[in-house]
Design a protein around this motif. Structure first.
Motif, mmCIF file in Angstrom:
data_model
loop_
_atom_site.group_PDB
_atom_site.id
_atom_site.type_symbol
_atom_site.label_atom_id
_atom_site.label_comp_id
_atom_site.label_asym_id
_atom_site.label_seq_id
_atom_site.Cartn_x
_atom_site.Cartn_y
_atom_site.Cartn_z
ATOM 1 N N ARG A 51 4.078 -5.211 -3.784
ATOM 2 C CA ARG A 51 3.100 -4.355 -4.455
ATOM 3 C C ARG A 51 3.421 -2.888 -4.217
ATOM 4 O O ARG A 51 3.932 -2.511 -3.162
ATOM 5 N N GLU A 92 1.373 0.882 -4.482
ATOM 6 C CA GLU A 92 0.062 1.511 -4.610
ATOM 7 C C GLU A 92 0.265 3.008 -4.840
ATOM 8 O O GLU A 92 0.701 3.733 -3.944
ATOM 9 N N THR A 110 -1.322 6.612 -5.489
ATOM 10 C CA THR A 110 -2.540 7.401 -5.352
ATOM 11 C C THR A 110 -2.290 8.776 -5.943
ATOM 12 O O THR A 110 -1.332 9.452 -5.556
ATOM 13 N N ARG A 133 -3.880 -3.289 -11.360
ATOM 14 C CA ARG A 133 -5.296 -3.019 -11.112
ATOM 15 C C ARG A 133 -5.460 -1.523 -10.853
ATOM 16 O O ARG A 133 -4.502 -0.828 -10.533
ATOM 17 N N TRP A 134 -6.668 -1.027 -10.979
ATOM 18 C CA TRP A 134 -6.904 0.393 -10.768
ATOM 19 C C TRP A 134 -8.274 0.618 -10.156
ATOM 20 O O TRP A 134 -9.148 -0.251 -10.199
ATOM 21 N N LYS A 175 -6.363 5.504 -7.971
ATOM 22 C CA LYS A 175 -5.386 4.578 -7.404
ATOM 23 C C LYS A 175 -4.970 3.553 -8.450
ATOM 24 O O LYS A 175 -5.812 3.019 -9.185
ATOM 25 N N PHE A 192 -2.719 -0.016 -8.609
ATOM 26 C CA PHE A 192 -2.096 -1.083 -7.822
ATOM 27 C C PHE A 192 -1.221 -1.913 -8.754
ATOM 28 O O PHE A 192 -1.722 -2.485 -9.736
ATOM 29 N N GLU A 226 1.123 -5.092 -8.874
ATOM 30 C CA GLU A 226 1.613 -6.302 -8.225
ATOM 31 C C GLU A 226 2.856 -6.785 -8.967
ATOM 32 O O GLU A 226 2.881 -6.827 -10.200
#
Length: 602
Positions: A342, A344, A346, A370-371, A380, A382, A384
């Motif tokens: 993953r 991430e 920011t 995802r957020w 943020k 994300f 995967e």
């Protein structure tokens, strides 16, 4: 007052001692030196330390060489001479002047070298009487810029047992200080510490901290800091912009890096410490950037805020691009995990606007996105991944877009081809030119060994069908940035940073030896772990698998491994590195590690 003496070499050799002694007589092949019948081996050659010199160590290592079979004494104590003629030892140093006498002798003669070292004496305890302040320890000793409401910490060394206070014109006065326990002050007595929160409604610039100490004798001593304090009101934000690639750091003293930033990223500047600008990322998060890498923008420049949309996804042969529309280049960080795979992202100062993602049908690199909007201005993302092994990522800005790029996994060749076939490898032979790197006791230079075994590794990879780029093919000096850029231009999948190791000035060179591999970014851990056992298979001692932080290993857009083959500073390891056959084995060990790593990715 410090005094130094010029080192002298006293030679006492008979006529036979002037006969040329060839390196071939050693029975050891020295790959970095062309051998011929006129090469003369001196009876005594000191490699480390230089003389005269000033140090602050309580002991120092000695390394040098003599002719095989000779005897060496350091301060009248015999030391071991290895088959190469190399010798190492450690000598304790007294405060101030030290004289180290090294003698070498054989059947042909004898010689003596005298090293002169000055050890800086430890700071003395300030006397209780008369009261004094030691100007050698007064903080701040560099300019400090603070935002109104920030905390300033100050410190000085003086007579113990007193009462201290400080003031800063137009900012504060008569602020009490406390004397620290020696355990809190690196064993020193008489260290006074103070702290104050400074407020100002207008700019107060360039003020020294004025200290006063009243001692047990009733007398007072005063001193001023060399570092000047500036306080900036928070009504008018200062905005800065990066002018070159630089790093976001958690503290001004940190070696670790939060993010690699391109030019053009804007920040809200709220202070300065240790020549680093303090920047506000969010309401409760701060970081630091080297002050030379940023310019301040005109007063009235808007604070860095941007709208940001969820990414639309594109891809080419090598990269997946997550394109997010923005209107300002705001600061960001990327965190990587490998289990689960993953990324991430920011983005500070960003507010989400659109919420629509269309996944590509022809590529399955991305498993799920995802957020999260964290507070008013922190976004943020994300990502995967369906990658068992991540191959790289980077962030860049282009034409109103912030682009998170993810390296697609390359196709790994199957038998009968080698698994490294069709991959691109960048091999960097560390050091070069005036940068010798580590130097062994016989004078063998790391830069030469690195280049020899990198070319051997290049030949192995080339014969296996890989594309190989050597960052340097000759004895030339190159910056680390230029080495990385050459690999980047070649679109390298794997960057092998090839070095050999050395102990520091105070370590036991005879004891410390062996191979090691290093990584920084999580995606490189398995690569470093896979190469390391192959180095031990050829007889190198285990020094370790290490996670650390270096300029090269922190790059994220390719896989990077640092290989430290052996210790130049250890005479036994150095003898291995003198041997052309061993360098063949060293190159093949790294090659086998690379093959095994790539085989896992099939």
């Amino acid at each position: 007052m410090k005094s130094f003496f010029t080192g002298r070499m006293i030679k006492k050799m008979n006529r036979a001692g002037l006969i040329a002694v060839c390196l071939l007589m050693m029975g050891i092949h020295h790959p970095a030196i062309a051998q011929d019948s006129t090469t003369v081996r001196p009876l005594l050659n000191i490699i480390f330390p230089s003389s005269p010199d000033t140090v602050n160590y309580s002991q120092i290592r000695i390394s040098g060489s003599t002719r095989p079979g000779a005897m060496v004494n350091i301060n009248q104590i015999p030391v071991k001479v290895y088959a190469s003629g190399g010798f190492v030892d450690r000598v304790k140093l007294s405060p101030r002047d030290n004289e180290i006498i090294i003698t070498a002798s054989d059947s042909l003669g004898d010689t003596t070298a005298v090293l002169k070292l000055f050890r800086e004496p430890p700071l003395p305890i300030s006397p209780a009487r008369p009261t004094e302040i030691d100007n050698r320890i007064i903080w701040p000793d560099n300019p400090v810029k603070l935002l109104s409401g920030d905390v300033l910490e100050v410190r000085f060394k003086g007579s113990p047992g007193g009462r201290a206070m400080f003031k800063i014109d137009k900012l504060c006065k008569n602020i009490p200080m406390t004397e620290l326990d020696p355990e809190e002050a690196q064993g020193m007595q008489g260290i006074y510490s103070g702290v104050v929160r400074l407020y100002s409604k207008k700019i107060v610039s360039g003020k020294s901290v004025q200290f006063e100490l009243k001692g047990i004798d009733g007398k007072k001593a005063k001193a001023k800091s060399s570092g000047l304090v500036t306080v900036i009101p928070d009504q008018i934000p200062l905005i800065g912009e990066t002018i070159e690639q630089t790093y976001l750091k958690p503290t001004p003293y940190a070696f670790t890096v939060m993010s690699i930033l391109p030019p053009g990223v804007r920040f809200h500047v709220v202070g300065e410490r240790n020549k680093h600008l303090k920047v506000r990322l969010s309401e409760n998060e701060y970081a630091y950037i080297n002050g030379t890498a940023m310019r301040l923008l005109p007063v009235g420049t808007p604070t860095p805020k941007t709208s940001i949309g969820l990414p639309w996804i594109s891809y080419n042969q090598d990269w997946i691009q997550l394109n997010m529309n923005i209107n300002t280049r705001c600061p960001f960080t990327v965190q990587q995990t490998i289990d689960p795979a993953r990324l991430e992202l920011t983005v500070y100062g960003a507010r989400l606007t659109s919420q629509w993602i269309s996944y590509p049908e022809a590529d399955a690199t991305i498993k799920l996105i995802r957020w999260q909007q964290v507070g008013a201005d922190v976004f943020k993302l994300f990502v995967e991944l369906n990658q068992r092994q991540q191959w790289g990522h980077r962030v860049r800005f282009d034409s109103g877009r912030m682009i998170l790029e993810i390296r697609r996994a390359p196709k790994i060749a199957t038998p009968p081809q080698s698994p490294v076939a069709d991959l691109v490898f960048a091999l960097d032979a560390g050091h070069g030119g005036v940068e010798k790197g580590a130097v062994g006791s016989t004078g063998l230079m790391e830069k030469d060994v690195n280049l020899i075994y990198s070319k051997k590794l290049a030949a192995l990879l080339d014969s296996a069908g890989a594309t190989v780029v050597l960052t340097r093919e000759e004895d030339v000096q190159m910056s680390l940035a230029d080495r990385v850029e050459k690999a980047r231009q070649a679109n390298a999948h794997i960057f092998c940073w090839l070095h050999n190791n050395s102990v520091g000035a105070t370590s036991d060179a005879a004891r410390v030896r062996g191979a090691s591999t290093y990584f920084t970014v999580p995606q490189n851990m398995d690569l470093a772990w896979t190469v390391y056992p192959q180095l031990l298979e050829i007889g190198l001692q285990p020094f370790g698998r290490v996670q650390s932080d270096y300029f090269v290993t922190r790059q994220t857009d390719m896989l990077v491994v640092l290989v430290e083959g052996a210790f130049m500073s250890n005479p036994e390891d150095e003898m291995l590195l003198m041997d052309e056959v061993f360098l063949d084995r060293l190159a093949r060990a790294v090659f086998r590690g690379l093959e095994e790593f790539c085989l896992k990715q099939q």
